[in-house]
Enzyme design. Structure first.
Site, PDB file in Angstrom:
ATOM      1  N   ARG A 130     -39.247 -44.869 -14.753  1.00  0.00           N
ATOM      2  CA  ARG A 130     -38.758 -45.007 -13.381  1.00  0.00           C
ATOM      3  C   ARG A 130     -39.872 -44.854 -12.362  1.00  0.00           C
ATOM      4  NH1 ARG A 130     -36.641 -48.282 -11.335  1.00  0.00           N
ATOM      5  NH2 ARG A 130     -35.292 -48.261 -13.177  1.00  0.00           N
TER       6      ARG A 130
ATOM      7  N   LYS B 254     -46.246 -52.251  10.185  1.00  0.00           N
ATOM      8  CA  LYS B 254     -44.863 -51.813   9.913  1.00  0.00           C
ATOM      9  C   LYS B 254     -44.651 -51.714   8.404  1.00  0.00           C
ATOM     10  CE  LYS B 254     -43.198 -53.909  14.190  1.00  0.00           C
ATOM     11  NZ  LYS B 254     -42.364 -54.973  14.793  1.00  0.00           N
TER      12      LYS B 254
ATOM     13  N   LYS C 137     -52.057 -53.585  23.947  1.00  0.00           N
ATOM     14  CA  LYS C 137     -50.686 -53.965  24.266  1.00  0.00           C
ATOM     15  C   LYS C 137     -50.333 -53.591  25.700  1.00  0.00           C
ATOM     16  CE  LYS C 137     -48.947 -53.858  19.549  1.00  0.00           C
ATOM     17  NZ  LYS C 137     -47.767 -53.558  18.695  1.00  0.00           N
TER      18      LYS C 137
ATOM     19  N   GLU D 298     -52.349 -58.496  23.504  1.00  0.00           N
ATOM     20  CA  GLU D 298     -50.984 -59.003  23.457  1.00  0.00           C
ATOM     21  C   GLU D 298     -50.575 -59.462  24.851  1.00  0.00           C
ATOM     22  OE1 GLU D 298     -47.203 -57.144  21.383  1.00  0.00           O
ATOM     23  OE2 GLU D 298     -47.474 -56.263  23.375  1.00  0.00           O
TER      24      GLU D 298
ATOM     25  N   ASP E  87     -46.609 -62.870  22.403  1.00  0.00           N
ATOM     26  CA  ASP E  87     -45.458 -62.038  22.071  1.00  0.00           C
ATOM     27  C   ASP E  87     -44.152 -62.689  22.525  1.00  0.00           C
ATOM     28  OD1 ASP E  87     -44.033 -59.735  21.199  1.00  0.00           O
ATOM     29  OD2 ASP E  87     -44.023 -58.972  23.249  1.00  0.00           O
TER      30      ASP E  87
END
Length: 284
Positions: free
Chosen positions: A101, A136, A168, A197, A218
């Protein structure tokens, strides 16, 4: 630390964490099996997938029991067909079952990232647009998932907050504007890429005037992206971001942007269904 060294260290740490989490002070169910029992097993994928995680599995069993031998029938980045055996194992039955596992949990996760990435890369075929990941990532799996993206044919954006500037909206506000933010970035580290951005055509013009290396569009509409490509005329690399999924990817690429970034490659994946099967046992 060099990327390859950092990745090797992460593999060691991940294997240790996985075994500590699952095995703890010992596998009590495995104790039902005689210590002298030897087994052969294989691992299959129950679905089409792209393999990723070989080194992690090797490290899990190396730490658990050096007597376990592993014979890989596929390599990281290879496509797997449903039902296809891709790993053969032999060793003490207790150790095979104890490590199962811990090994498969990471293998199914990294293969999921590689599989999603390959699917997106296939959708981009012929456009020349590069597919990028983001930060992310799943906690404690940053380098692992970044590696999985490359196994699927994608490209890494930045690894963390230390290897490239990504300016940003809030950075721009705190610095007093795009030009000031880019200028400060150049003063801090001239050898690192500077990305800005932007959300409007006016901000795009400001970023171009400031000399940004990369400009992230964006949540631009398709028409706005096409206009941005024309405005930029090769003066900076254009990255599209936002509202990227398999239904929009191709259309975004066809606007003429250089690359597309997507958090979906790493943050909301579904684990690949893998299974280990004991094939035979004997007493030793």
């Amino acid at each position: 630390m060099h990327y390859q060294q950092a990745l090797a260290e992460e593999i060691r740490q991940a294997a240790a964490r996985l075994l500590a989490e699952d095995v703890g002070p010992g596998d009590i169910t495995a104790q039902l099996i005689p210590a002298s029992q030897w087994a052969k097993a294989n691992v299959i994928s129950r679905e089409d997938a792209v393999l990723c995680g070989v080194a992690w599995v090797d490290e899990v069993f190396r730490r658990l029991d050096a007597r376990v031998s592993l014979h890989w029938l596929a390599a990281d980045g290879d496509r797997l067909a449903a039902g296809q055996p891709f790993l053969e194992l032999e060793g003490p039955a207790r150790s095979l079952l104890t490590g199962e596992r811990a090994a498969l949990n990471l293998l199914q996760t990294l293969s999921a990232t590689a599989t999603r990435t390959r699917h997106y890369v296939d959708l981009l075929d012929g456009t020349g647009v590069r597919l990028l990941d983001t930060r992310k990532t799943l906690p404690n799996l940053r380098l692992a998932q970044k590696y999985a993206v490359t196994c699927g044919g994608g490209h890494n954006h930045r690894i963390g907050l230390y290897d490239a500037f990504l300016i940003k909206e809030n950075h721009i506000a705190a610095c007093g504007g795009i030009a000031a933010a880019v200028r400060e970035a150049r003063d801090i580290a001239r050898d690192l890429p500077v990305e800005v951005e932007v959300e409007t055509a006016d901000e795009l013009d400001q970023a171009l005037a400031a000399g940004a290396d990369v400009i992230m569009l964006d949540n631009f509409t398709l028409d706005a992206m096409r206009d941005a490509v024309a405005r930029t005329a090769g003066r900076a690399t254009l990255e599209a971001s936002g509202n990227v999924d398999e239904t929009t990817l191709r259309a975004i690429a066809e606007t003429g942007v250089d690359c597309i970034s997507s958090g979906a490659l790493t943050k909301d994946i579904r684990a690949i269904d893998l299974s280990m099967r004991i094939l035979e046992t004997q007493s030793r």
